[in-house]
Design a protein around this motif. Sequence first.
Motif: not given
Length: 401
Positions: A219-221, A223-226
């Motif tokens: 996913i993308n939060t 703020k960043q990709w997780v």
Amino acid sequence: MPATLTMSAVAPRVAFARPRTCRRPAKAARLVAVASGESSGKATKDFKATWSTDRSLRGDQKVDLNRGEKMTITVPATSANMGPGFDSFGFAVDLENELVLERGAFKVDIIGEGETSLPRDESNAIIKAVKDGYAAIYPDEHLPIDDIKFTSVNRIPPARGLGSSSAALVAGLAAGLALAGQDLAKPQTKQLLLQLAADAEGHPDNVAPAIYGGFQVSINTGKQWVTQAIGLPKGMQAVLFIPEFESLTSETRAALPKEIPVADAVFNISRAAMLINSFATDNFEALRYACQDVIHQPYRGAAFPMQKMIDAALGMGAHGAFLSGAGPTVLALTGGHGSDVDADTMATFLAVEVADAMLAAAKEDGCEGRAVISAPSTAGVRCKKEETLLRRMGKTSGSVF
Ligand SMILES: Nc1ncnc2c1ncn2[C@@H]1O[C@H](COP(=O)(O)OP(=O)(O)O)[C@@H](O)[C@H]1O
Ligand SMILES: N[C@@H](CCOP(=O)(O)O)C(=O)O
């Protein structure tokens, strides 16, 4: 070498003559006709991760690529979407590319897939990514690319929906980071690599498993990709039908509708959840439904016998089947009941039956291609630095940096 079992045992059935012309050109024309004008295959701006390169990530020492030493980056193929998990689900496949870097005058050697079509100059996606990976750590420095010889050993067929572009991107970025002194085995290097690669690709579903291996949900939060790993059952096989024709992801992606009805979103969300639960519980009965999709496959599979191949695979007993990535490869899941596929000849027999059924369905519509029985792989990108024989014999000296 990955333990990919190609269908050489059934070669006569694989190598059928071209009965009719595969309808690839019509597909491109039709899909382009419904494009809304935004041709970019990248994520929209607000979906792009915001992150900054932490200077503390700088390695103590850049990689000293001496004469007679070589660095090899190995990266797997990936199958994204898995039906309903558009731009989120993906798993690594045991089909791998290698990128070898040695000291020498700039040259790009390409061996294997794409050797007659991929560029051998700095426009090659791998070379661009090597520079970008290095620049992520040393933005103000020039990577002495003129002193590096690259050899690209390709087993992933380009533009077939098996993540070849992500493999090129991840391999190149990983090489650049390694040249800048980053240790790819460290979680923080992989985390940085994920941010760089997903930003560049615009979606994380290929690059996450290319980096971490296994089945990844990303996913993308904002703020960043997780990304998170989902368990893969022992002995699962991935039966691939790889059409001969190529299909660029950027083209078929740009041709997807920009909006979807709520009913279609519900269709995909419910199946994506059931797909994850199937893997979490090792219960594959629901997969024939849980691998269904209505938001990208109908558009991409309309001009070749995608659905026929999926139906044929399910009819022969595959758990589930879907378009791999943006296609045109069609992938069917078999096995996974905990047995060792090498020793379980019934599992292999069934996988061959599924491959044959897909080949027959493709043949009926004149779609040429090959079947490969592969498997999900837990291995992601990795880097190995070694001395060549010449180096060990003390016949070379000098370093790039
Ligand atoms: N091994 C490689 N080396 C350099 N560039 C590559 C390589 N493999 C793929 N590419 C690039 O990626 C493009 C295909 O990307 P894409 O359409 O996304 O297909 P795929 O579904 O295989 O990722 C190729 O046309 C080429 O530009
Ligand atoms: N989610 C992407 C996946 C593209 O995968 P590829 O292997 O075809 O590059 C999409 O569906 O566009």
